[in-house]
Design a protein around this motif. Structure first.
Motif, PDB file in Angstrom:
ATOM      1  N   MET A   1       0.847  -1.171   0.000  1.00  0.00           N
ATOM      2  CA  MET A   1       0.000   0.000   0.000  1.00  0.00           C
ATOM      3  C   MET A   1       0.899   1.241   0.000  1.00  0.00           C
ATOM      4  O   MET A   1       1.882   1.306   0.714  1.00  0.00           O
ATOM      5  N   SER A   2       0.520   2.214  -0.761  1.00  0.00           N
ATOM      6  CA  SER A   2       1.360   3.408  -0.869  1.00  0.00           C
ATOM      7  C   SER A   2       1.220   4.283   0.382  1.00  0.00           C
ATOM      8  O   SER A   2       0.290   4.141   1.174  1.00  0.00           O
ATOM      9  N   ALA A   3       2.177   5.174   0.525  1.00  0.00           N
ATOM     10  CA  ALA A   3       2.191   6.045   1.708  1.00  0.00           C
ATOM     11  C   ALA A   3       1.010   7.010   1.705  1.00  0.00           C
ATOM     12  O   ALA A   3       0.485   7.359   2.768  1.00  0.00           O
ATOM     13  N   ILE A   4       0.583   7.413   0.535  1.00  0.00           N
ATOM     14  CA  ILE A   4      -0.548   8.351   0.448  1.00  0.00           C
ATOM     15  C   ILE A   4      -1.835   7.674   0.928  1.00  0.00           C
ATOM     16  O   ILE A   4      -2.627   8.269   1.660  1.00  0.00           O
ATOM     17  N   LEU A   5      -2.024   6.417   0.526  1.00  0.00           N
ATOM     18  CA  LEU A   5      -3.226   5.706   0.974  1.00  0.00           C
ATOM     19  C   LEU A   5      -3.188   5.441   2.471  1.00  0.00           C
ATOM     20  O   LEU A   5      -4.220   5.515   3.149  1.00  0.00           O
ATOM     21  N   LYS A   6      -2.008   5.134   2.997  1.00  0.00           N
ATOM     22  CA  LYS A   6      -1.894   4.940   4.444  1.00  0.00           C
ATOM     23  C   LYS A   6      -2.228   6.219   5.193  1.00  0.00           C
ATOM     24  O   LYS A   6      -2.914   6.197   6.219  1.00  0.00           O
ATOM     25  N   LEU A   7      -1.747   7.332   4.668  1.00  0.00           N
ATOM     26  CA  LEU A   7      -2.044   8.625   5.286  1.00  0.00           C
ATOM     27  C   LEU A   7      -3.539   8.933   5.221  1.00  0.00           C
ATOM     28  O   LEU A   7      -4.137   9.414   6.183  1.00  0.00           O
ATOM     29  N   LYS A   8      -4.144   8.620   4.081  1.00  0.00           N
ATOM     30  CA  LYS A   8      -5.586   8.849   3.910  1.00  0.00           C
ATOM     31  C   LYS A   8      -6.387   8.007   4.906  1.00  0.00           C
ATOM     32  O   LYS A   8      -7.305   8.508   5.562  1.00  0.00           O
ATOM     33  N   PHE A   9      -6.039   6.736   5.033  1.00  0.00           N
ATOM     34  CA  PHE A   9      -6.751   5.865   5.961  1.00  0.00           C
ATOM     35  C   PHE A   9      -6.538   6.302   7.409  1.00  0.00           C
ATOM     36  O   PHE A   9      -7.444   6.203   8.234  1.00  0.00           O
ATOM     37  N   PHE A  10      -5.338   6.799   7.722  1.00  0.00           N
ATOM     38  CA  PHE A  10      -5.070   7.288   9.069  1.00  0.00           C
ATOM     39  C   PHE A  10      -5.980   8.457   9.414  1.00  0.00           C
ATOM     40  O   PHE A  10      -6.586   8.499  10.484  1.00  0.00           O
ATOM     41  N   PHE A  11      -6.091   9.429   8.490  1.00  0.00           N
ATOM     42  CA  PHE A  11      -6.940  10.583   8.761  1.00  0.00           C
ATOM     43  C   PHE A  11      -8.412  10.219   8.784  1.00  0.00           C
ATOM     44  O   PHE A  11      -9.184  10.791   9.544  1.00  0.00           O
ATOM     45  N   GLU A  12      -8.816   9.261   7.950  1.00  0.00           N
ATOM     46  CA  GLU A  12     -10.214   8.834   7.981  1.00  0.00           C
ATOM     47  C   GLU A  12     -10.551   8.123   9.289  1.00  0.00           C
ATOM     48  O   GLU A  12     -11.630   8.288   9.836  1.00  0.00           O
ATOM     49  N   LYS A  13      -9.590   7.344   9.786  1.00  0.00           N
ATOM     50  CA  LYS A  13      -9.846   6.580  11.003  1.00  0.00           C
ATOM     51  C   LYS A  13      -9.837   7.459  12.246  1.00  0.00           C
ATOM     52  O   LYS A  13     -10.717   7.375  13.097  1.00  0.00           O
ATOM     53  N   TYR A  14      -8.848   8.340  12.350  1.00  0.00           N
ATOM     54  CA  TYR A  14      -8.700   9.127  13.573  1.00  0.00           C
ATOM     55  C   TYR A  14      -9.227  10.551  13.449  1.00  0.00           C
ATOM     56  O   TYR A  14      -9.569  11.162  14.449  1.00  0.00           O
ATOM     57  N   GLY A  15      -9.285  11.091  12.262  1.00  0.00           N
ATOM     58  CA  GLY A  15      -9.755  12.463  12.083  1.00  0.00           C
ATOM     59  C   GLY A  15     -11.255  12.597  12.242  1.00  0.00           C
ATOM     60  O   GLY A  15     -11.753  13.536  12.861  1.00  0.00           O
ATOM     61  N   PHE A  16     -11.998  11.659  11.692  1.00  0.00           N
ATOM     62  CA  PHE A  16     -13.451  11.710  11.809  1.00  0.00           C
ATOM     63  C   PHE A  16     -13.915  11.296  13.204  1.00  0.00           C
ATOM     64  O   PHE A  16     -15.032  11.554  13.589  1.00  0.00           O
ATOM     65  N   HIS A  17     -13.046  10.664  13.927  1.00  0.00           N
ATOM     66  CA  HIS A  17     -13.392  10.249  15.284  1.00  0.00           C
ATOM     67  C   HIS A  17     -13.579  11.457  16.199  1.00  0.00           C
ATOM     68  O   HIS A  17     -14.350  11.408  17.144  1.00  0.00           O
ATOM     69  N   VAL A  18     -12.900  12.549  15.865  1.00  0.00           N
ATOM     70  CA  VAL A  18     -13.028  13.770  16.674  1.00  0.00           C
ATOM     71  C   VAL A  18     -14.453  14.299  16.605  1.00  0.00           C
ATOM     72  O   VAL A  18     -15.065  14.622  17.631  1.00  0.00           O
ATOM     73  N   SER A  19     -15.005  14.386  15.402  1.00  0.00           N
ATOM     74  CA  SER A  19     -16.365  14.912  15.274  1.00  0.00           C
ATOM     75  C   SER A  19     -17.394  13.961  15.880  1.00  0.00           C
ATOM     76  O   SER A  19     -18.395  14.408  16.432  1.00  0.00           O
TER      77      SER A  19
END
Length: 75
Positions: A1-19
């Motif tokens: 998996m590319s680094a961009i996709l890993k970064l995207k999944f990281f923000f989707e997993k933890y970023g949306f958790h804030v809201s």
């Protein structure tokens, strides 16, 4: 998996958790929190642009009212 996709999944997993945590604390829907953040981002961007246009209008108006005179005999 590319680094961009890993970064995207990281923000989707933890970023949306804030809201979702904020919505749970306040007792409202997550969609309303996300919509609020979207509207606030547009308002803040538009507010800066509006202030810029207002200041530009004032400067133009000041230049129109106070005409620059080249000498004392132009009165």
């Amino acid at each position: 998996m590319s680094a961009i996709l890993k970064l995207k999944f990281f923000f989707e997993k933890y970023g949306f958790h804030v809201s979702s945590r904020l919505a749970d604390k306040l007792g409202i829907r997550v969609a309303n929190i996300r919509l609020f953040f979207i509207y606030i981002s547009f308002v803040t961007a538009g507010l800066g642009f509006g202030i810029y246009l207002t200041l530009a209008f004032w400067i133009k108006l000041k230049d129109l009212i106070r005409s620059k005179r080249t000498s004392v005999f132009d009165l």
